[in-house]
Motif scaffolding. Structure first.
Motif, PDB file in Angstrom:
ATOM      1  N   SER A 281       0.829  -1.213   0.000  1.00  0.00           N
ATOM      2  CA  SER A 281       0.000   0.000   0.000  1.00  0.00           C
ATOM      3  C   SER A 281       0.855   1.250   0.000  1.00  0.00           C
ATOM      4  O   SER A 281       1.974   1.266   0.522  1.00  0.00           O
ATOM      5  CB  SER A 281      -0.934   0.025   1.219  1.00  0.00           C
ATOM      6  N   VAL A 282       0.311   2.274  -0.620  1.00  0.00           N
ATOM      7  CA  VAL A 282       0.863   3.622  -0.553  1.00  0.00           C
ATOM      8  C   VAL A 282      -0.130   4.453   0.256  1.00  0.00           C
ATOM      9  O   VAL A 282      -1.345   4.337   0.055  1.00  0.00           O
ATOM     10  CB  VAL A 282       1.032   4.219  -1.971  1.00  0.00           C
ATOM     11  N   ARG A 283       0.368   5.275   1.171  1.00  0.00           N
ATOM     12  CA  ARG A 283      -0.543   6.050   2.022  1.00  0.00           C
ATOM     13  C   ARG A 283      -0.177   7.531   2.003  1.00  0.00           C
ATOM     14  O   ARG A 283       1.002   7.890   1.991  1.00  0.00           O
ATOM     15  CB  ARG A 283      -0.529   5.518   3.455  1.00  0.00           C
ATOM     16  N   VAL A 284      -1.232   8.341   1.999  1.00  0.00           N
ATOM     17  CA  VAL A 284      -1.091   9.796   2.125  1.00  0.00           C
ATOM     18  C   VAL A 284      -1.600  10.164   3.511  1.00  0.00           C
ATOM     19  O   VAL A 284      -2.773   9.918   3.835  1.00  0.00           O
ATOM     20  CB  VAL A 284      -1.895  10.538   1.042  1.00  0.00           C
ATOM     21  N   TRP A 285      -0.726  10.756   4.323  1.00  0.00           N
ATOM     22  CA  TRP A 285      -1.058  11.091   5.707  1.00  0.00           C
ATOM     23  C   TRP A 285      -1.363  12.583   5.815  1.00  0.00           C
ATOM     24  O   TRP A 285      -0.494  13.414   5.551  1.00  0.00           O
ATOM     25  CB  TRP A 285       0.106  10.740   6.627  1.00  0.00           C
ATOM     26  N   LYS A 286      -2.602  12.898   6.192  1.00  0.00           N
ATOM     27  CA  LYS A 286      -2.995  14.290   6.439  1.00  0.00           C
ATOM     28  C   LYS A 286      -2.783  14.555   7.924  1.00  0.00           C
ATOM     29  O   LYS A 286      -3.596  14.169   8.767  1.00  0.00           O
ATOM     30  CB  LYS A 286      -4.449  14.506   6.036  1.00  0.00           C
ATOM     31  N   ILE A 287      -1.678  15.223   8.220  1.00  0.00           N
ATOM     32  CA  ILE A 287      -1.234  15.359   9.613  1.00  0.00           C
ATOM     33  C   ILE A 287      -2.246  16.130  10.457  1.00  0.00           C
ATOM     34  O   ILE A 287      -2.616  15.702  11.551  1.00  0.00           O
ATOM     35  CB  ILE A 287       0.148  16.050   9.685  1.00  0.00           C
ATOM     36  N   ALA A 288      -2.697  17.283   9.966  1.00  0.00           N
ATOM     37  CA  ALA A 288      -3.612  18.124  10.748  1.00  0.00           C
ATOM     38  C   ALA A 288      -4.930  17.415  11.035  1.00  0.00           C
ATOM     39  O   ALA A 288      -5.465  17.476  12.151  1.00  0.00           O
ATOM     40  CB  ALA A 288      -3.869  19.434  10.017  1.00  0.00           C
ATOM     41  N   GLU A 289      -5.452  16.704  10.026  1.00  0.00           N
ATOM     42  CA  GLU A 289      -6.733  16.008  10.199  1.00  0.00           C
ATOM     43  C   GLU A 289      -6.572  14.656  10.878  1.00  0.00           C
ATOM     44  O   GLU A 289      -7.564  14.020  11.236  1.00  0.00           O
ATOM     45  CB  GLU A 289      -7.416  15.793   8.841  1.00  0.00           C
ATOM     46  N   GLU A 290      -5.317  14.215  11.040  1.00  0.00           N
ATOM     47  CA  GLU A 290      -5.028  12.900  11.606  1.00  0.00           C
ATOM     48  C   GLU A 290      -5.768  11.803  10.849  1.00  0.00           C
ATOM     49  O   GLU A 290      -6.372  10.892  11.430  1.00  0.00           O
ATOM     50  CB  GLU A 290      -5.367  12.853  13.110  1.00  0.00           C
TER      51      GLU A 290
END
Length: 457
Positions: A281-290
């Protein structure tokens, strides 16, 4: 004779060729000759009253002011257009829609033009190029870090690695270094190793500043958020951690991957992307929205990942494939299988692993590095098609060994490849003929077409 009178004889008049009487008395006429006729002999003198002089000077002054205002207006217009262009570029960059078309002008370099920098005793595992393109930092399995001057190719600093068991007294790494990142302002360098440690260095002097602990497995990915000193780290413990380097502080931890994370990257947004190895898997992490977005596409272990812009990325896997992704699509926009060919006996062929990928940010140019036999290891350059929906091969450069890490210079003038006799993550096999070193590959441009040059003029 009493008197005599003398009478002046009237002379006959004479005439010139034009019929004028040459003996006629000349009348005194006020000089009314035009100035143009007299300027050939002498300067015409005018009597100017003080009021006329004031008027003339006032007109000159007004003309001068008018000219200055016109020039200023032109400069302001140019500056406004320039600023507008820059702002438009920044907006497109933030939206991930800025794509500089560079690939069509690239041409393969001659073998003699490729420079090799040697200094590490063991395979190079990772490297970075500073944003001003002046310096390269590289690290290796010998636990050392070297700072190179790009122009001269000389070593500026060497941070030697220590032996296993000397962690308490040695300033530096005592285990294989797997990843590194340099802040966009060139202030900090971060390095991560197999001992679960993250080291922070002053990039200019290579002075040790901090040591971050917290990961429970080898640190496999590091990236400074562009324009900040926020640091993202990834580990084989399947977690992402966020750090504030200015404050020497830990911020938070994010979980989601089901296997060891093998790569991480970020740009200016408050997010990062990761490759999950064998969880495919490839993941995109939206830090602010967790929160996180999950993508699937490769059939093998995804070993490397790089952002092209804020919306698109490239990945490579041990199944030999290279994929282009959009953060808005769950599946790859384009995949090239067996991107670097195959090896092995007939009927038992296996694709060469893709050990590293690199992207020239906000452009249509990417690269992949293979790990294979000594005669077939190569760096392959690719052109991204319109809207990143295709990958077209441009040319390849033969580089004997495992191409463990690659980075484009910010200017796009060269590509740097870190090469070793072994894969950065293990010792499955060894290529004795390979050299452990840094390859600086110039990206040559085709000479401009004379007809196109005329049209542009």
């Amino acid at each position: 004779m009493s008197s005599s009178f003398f009478i002046k004889k009237k002379e006959n008049p004479t005439f010139d060729k034009k019929g004028k009487n040459t003996q006629a008395p000349k009348r005194k006429v006020r000089d009314r000759v035009e100035p143009k006729r007299r300027q050939s002999n002498q300067e015409t003198e005018y009597d100017e009253t003080p009021q006329e002089k004031k008027l003339r000077l006032a007109k000159l002054y007004l003309d001068q002011l008018k000219e200055e205002e016109e020039n200023k207006a032109e400069e302001d217009s140019f500056e406004t257009d320039l600023i507008a262009g820059r702002l438009q570029e920044e907006v497109l960059e933030q939206k991930g829609k800025l794509q500089r078309l560079i690939a069509k002008d690239l041409m393969p370099p001659d073998a003699s033009e490729i420079r090799v920098l040697r200094g590490h005793k063991l395979p190079v595992t990772c490297l970075v190029v500073t944003s001003d393109d002046k310096y390269i930092f590289s690290a290796a399995k010998d636990c050392s870090i070297i700072k190179w001057d790009v122009e001269s190719g000389k070593k500026l600093h060497t941070i030697h690695g220590g032996r296993k068991g000397t962690e308490d007294r040695h300033v530096g790494h005592t285990a294989h270094i797997l990843c590194m990142s340099v802040s966009s302002d060139g202030k900090y360098l971060a390095t991560g190793d197999m001992n679960k440690l993250i080291m922070i260095w002053e990039a200019e002097t290579c002075k040790h500043l901090y040591k971050f602990t917290g990961h429970k497995g080898p640190v496999s990915g590091l990236s400074f958020r562009k324009g900040t000193h926020d640091l993202y780290s990834a580990s084989h413990d399947r977690s992402i951690k966020v750090w504030n380097v200015d404050e020497n502080a830990y911020v938070e931890t994010l979980f989601g991957h089901q296997d060891a994370i093998t790569g991480l990257d970020s740009l200016s947004r408050e997010r990062c992307v990761t490759a999950g190895g064998r969880d495919r898997s490839v993941r995109v992490w939206k830090i602010a929205e967790e929160s996180q977005l999950v993508f699937h596409g490769h059939e093998g272990s995804i070993d490397c990942i790089q952002l092209i812009n804020e919306e698109h990325m490239i990945t490579g896997a041990d199944d030999g494939s290279v994929s282009l992704w959009s953060v808005n699509k769950k599946k790859p926009l384009s995949t090239v299988k067996q991107a670097h060919g195959c090896h092995g006996d007939a009927g038992l062929e296996q694709p060469h692993w893709v050990a590293s990928v690199a992207a020239l940010q906000n452009s249509d140019t990417v690269a992949s590095g293979a790990s294979g036999c000594s005669h077939n290891s190569q760096v392959q350059l690719w052109k991204c098609g319109q809207n990143y929906r295709a990958l077209e091969p441009l040319f390849n450069v033969t580089v004997p060994g495992f191409v463990n890490s690659m980075k484009f210079s910010s200017s796009g003038q060269f590509l740097v490849a870190g090469v070793g006799q072994e894969h950065r993550l293990g010792r499955w096999w060894r290529i004795k003929e390979a050299k452990n070193g840094i390859y600086i590959i110039p990206l040559k441009r085709k000479p401009p077409n004379p007809e196109e040059a005329k049209l542009s003029e």
